[in-house]
Structures are given as structure tokens and as C-alpha cells.
Design an enzyme around this catalytic site. Sequence first.
Site, short mmCIF file in Angstrom:
data_model
loop_
_atom_site.label_atom_id
_atom_site.label_comp_id
_atom_site.label_asym_id
_atom_site.label_seq_id
_atom_site.Cartn_x
_atom_site.Cartn_y
_atom_site.Cartn_z
N ASP A 5 0.89 8.88 -10.44
CA ASP A 5 0.45 7.52 -10.10
C ASP A 5 0.19 6.80 -11.44
OD1 ASP A 5 -1.07 5.25 -9.50
OD2 ASP A 5 -2.43 6.24 -8.12
N ASP B 43 -5.43 13.54 -4.21
CA ASP B 43 -5.32 12.64 -5.36
C ASP B 43 -6.56 12.81 -6.24
OD1 ASP B 43 -4.88 10.61 -7.17
OD2 ASP B 43 -4.95 8.97 -5.70
N LYS C 22 3.28 1.80 -7.25
CA LYS C 22 2.38 0.66 -7.01
C LYS C 22 2.96 -0.51 -7.79
CE LYS C 22 -1.91 3.29 -6.50
NZ LYS C 22 -3.15 3.69 -7.20
N LYS D 147 -4.59 11.52 2.88
CA LYS D 147 -4.74 11.83 1.45
C LYS D 147 -6.22 11.96 1.14
CE LYS D 147 -4.44 8.75 -2.53
NZ LYS D 147 -3.56 7.79 -3.23
N LEU D 148 -6.60 13.10 0.59
CA LEU D 148 -8.00 13.32 0.23
C LEU D 148 -8.18 13.09 -1.26
CD1 LEU D 148 -8.85 16.70 2.05
CD2 LEU D 148 -8.92 14.36 2.97
N LYS D 149 -9.19 12.30 -1.59
CA LYS D 149 -9.56 12.15 -2.99
C LYS D 149 -10.32 13.41 -3.40
CE LYS D 149 -8.20 7.91 -4.02
NZ LYS D 149 -7.26 7.63 -5.13
N GLU E 288 -1.50 14.45 -6.49
CA GLU E 288 -1.29 13.18 -7.19
C GLU E 288 -2.17 13.10 -8.45
OE1 GLU E 288 -1.89 9.93 -4.52
OE2 GLU E 288 -1.91 8.40 -6.08
N GLY F 123 -1.50 2.22 -2.80
CA GLY F 123 -2.30 1.04 -2.46
C GLY F 123 -3.41 0.85 -3.46
N ASN G 249 -6.91 11.29 -9.38
CA ASN G 249 -7.13 10.16 -10.30
C ASN G 249 -7.48 10.63 -11.72
OD1 ASN G 249 -8.07 8.57 -7.46
ND2 ASN G 249 -6.76 7.45 -8.88
N SER H 1 -5.84 6.82 2.67
CA SER H 1 -6.49 7.46 1.53
C SER H 1 -7.97 7.59 1.85
CB SER H 1 -6.27 6.59 0.28
OG SER H 1 -7.00 7.09 -0.81
O1 OSB Z 1 -5.23 6.37 -6.91
O2 OSB Z 1 -4.16 5.67 -5.24
C1 OSB Z 1 -5.11 5.58 -5.99
C2 OSB Z 1 -7.50 2.91 -4.73
C3 OSB Z 1 -7.86 2.32 -5.92
C4 OSB Z 1 -7.37 2.80 -7.10
C5 OSB Z 1 -6.51 3.89 -7.09
C6 OSB Z 1 -6.13 4.49 -5.90
C7 OSB Z 1 -6.65 4.00 -4.70
C8 OSB Z 1 -6.40 4.60 -3.40
C9 OSB Z 1 -6.55 3.69 -2.21
O3 OSB Z 1 -6.14 5.75 -3.24
C10 OSB Z 1 -5.26 3.34 -1.63
C11 OSB Z 1 -5.38 2.25 -0.59
O4 OSB Z 1 -5.32 1.06 -0.93
O5 OSB Z 1 -5.49 2.58 0.57
MG MG Z 2 -3.60 7.63 -6.96
#
Ligand code: OSB
Ligand code: MG
Length: 372
Positions: free
Chosen positions: A243, A193, A267, A165-167, A218, A295, A195, A139
Amino acid sequence: MKLTKLTLHRIEMPLVSPFTTSFSTQTARNALLLEAECRVDDELVTGWGECVAMAEPLYSSEYLEGAAHVIRKWLAPRLFAEADVTAETVAGLLAPIVGHRMAKSALEMAILDAQLRSRRQSFAGYLGTARKTIPSGVSVGIQDSVPAMVKTVGGYLDEGYARIKLKIKPGIDLEPVAAVRREFGDDLLLQVDANAAYTLADAAHLKRLDEFNLLLIEQPLGEEDLRQHAELARIMTTPMCLDESIVSAQTAADAIVIGAAAVINIKPGRVGGYLEARRIHDLAQAHGVAVWCGGMLETGIGRAANAALAGLPGFTLPGDISGSDRFYAEDISEPIVMSDGEVAVPTGPGFGVDVLPERLEKFRIEFEELRG
Ligand code: OSB
Ligand code: MG
């Protein structure tokens, strides 16, 4: 098993580089580890659990101090009150307490680790998984510029990661995705992702991501926006993955039935534990819905447990189970290692990793012992 002592360890581990999502930038992982001492016949056995709640309630309503508080005041006493506790009975014993799934998951995890160690069984053996390794994705946090994103992704690909995976967030979405796709080609396994950073009003904009042949998008919308995700899923061709919205097998079933989730990020902490995570896997598999393991910047303990879970056959997409060194120069346990794009499923008793006393000493901020 009788729970005889529960130690709450608050640790802070520096990250190798800042991690930016649509909701925050982290430079360290503040984590809560649980050490459960249990008596099995005449033997004392210790198990470790990890609470994935973050320091601030920005990803979900749970947060570290709140989780420690609910464990101390409401959850642990219910387990101490029992003469016999097993991993399989923890969720039922804690069910009267509403919510607080990450806190409950950490407790179930510590009890499960102790139980497996007392039987000299690995978590993979308990789950009945056959895989020796699982594909490892990474990520990638939001970067300061598009060239910086391309460079960071290139570094992870050089290391061998199997999926990127790109935020993304409003204003930082189409350009980095286009640049990464252009630079690394159509074969790159790529997903994004958000969020929960968008609303359905952004549907036309999000639809422009369809041209980049992403594995999935995501959680573009809010945690409670199940119906809106279903609507967006009908507008976009990119598979919809949830998620934050999936907090139980029940929400997973609802999301699948209404068409809100073609893919689920599982998760264990978010859904109240590894046993509920397994039920979501089974349910998704029965519906032909792909799952992968997410994660939460886990230490070696959670990372090891996730690697075993991801060995189940329905985990058909690479997860966010990177090597420990993606976040930490030094882990609390021996590191989880990514090699050739894969992470090994641990084979030792319990989750298969041990907390290193000198690392605990180094990273611990405070601890607290609870007894029944
Ligand atoms: O949305 O998947 C998520 C980390 C913290 C909170 C939410 C997310 C994440 C990550 C990191 O994307 C995933 C990792 O532990 O590598
Ligand atoms: Mg996520």
C-alpha cells in the site's frame, strides 16, 4: 476547458465509531474537497475532487493543511495559467512540483469530474468498464479486545460484507486473526494490514500468520522498505501486498520486478490520481499481479470514483469500498450503498454523485475561493 475558480472546502464528518490503525485512532474525518468551476465554450461546469490526505502526516508525509497550502500556492496557479486544461494534461502541468501526490490527485479529480459532466459521460464510461457492481470489503480497525474484534467482524458479516481486513500492529496480531478465523471458518475472505508497523526483524513472528490462510498481508514494513518486503515475501507464504510503498507506476513496476508485491492496493490519491491508478492497474495486469482498490475513509465523492475504478478487469480482489454508512451516519452526498456484499458502479455523469448543499453547510469548517 478553462479553470475559472477553485473552491477549497474543509469539512469535518464524525465517524460512527472510532477507527484505530497501527498509527492512530480517528473519531472524525477531516477532509478537503475541491470544487472546480470550468468554462467549456460558453458553458460553466462544476467538478468535485477529494483530497485523501489525513489531518496528520502519519500514514504518509502529506497532511490536510499541507495539501491545502501546496494547492493554493503551487499547484492551482499552474492550472489557472493555462488557457486549456483537461484531466489528461493536469499531471504533466503539475509534474515540475515534486511529490504532493494526494494534492495533485484531488485537482486532477475535480477537473476530470467537470470534463466528464460537460460531456455527460460517466467515469465508468470513460474508463470503459463493464461491471455494474463490485464486491465490497470492509477494513476493521484495531479493537480493545479479541472478543470485541470477533463481535465487530460478525456485525459486518451480518451486513453482508464480502471480505474482511483486520488492522494489526505489534502485540495485536496473531490472537485476533486466529480468533476471527476460528469463529467464522475457512471460507471467510480474510486479510490483514499492518500500516508499516513492523521491521524485517519481526519476520519469524510475521511468518506465524501463514497458518491462517490469509488472502494477503498488506504493508507490514516501512514505506521505503521495498527490498525488505521482497525478502519477507520469500520467507512467508502469505501473498505480499503493498500500500504505502506504491506511490507511482514506476514504484509499482520496481516492486513487481524485485518480488516485493504479489498484490497491489491501488489508492488513486496516493499515486497522484485516477489516471496513474489506471496505469498501475494495466501494468499489474500485464504482469499477472492482482490489484484491489484501497480506501482512505472517503466521502461519497471519492467512494463513487473508487467504485468505478474497481470495475476494471484487473481488480480481481474485493477492495476497501464499503458503504458510506460503515464510517458516516450522513455523507456529504447521497450515500454509497453496500447491498448483498456489492456496491453499484455509479452511472451518472462525472463521478455520478452530487454534493448535497445542506450537508456541505453542516460539515464545513471553512472554505476559500481561488481565481486565476
Ligand atoms: O492502510 O488502507 C489503509 C484508512 C486510512 C489510512 C490507511 C488505510 C485505511 C484503511 C481504511 O484501511 C480503508 C477505508 O476507507 O475503508
Ligand atoms: Mg493499507
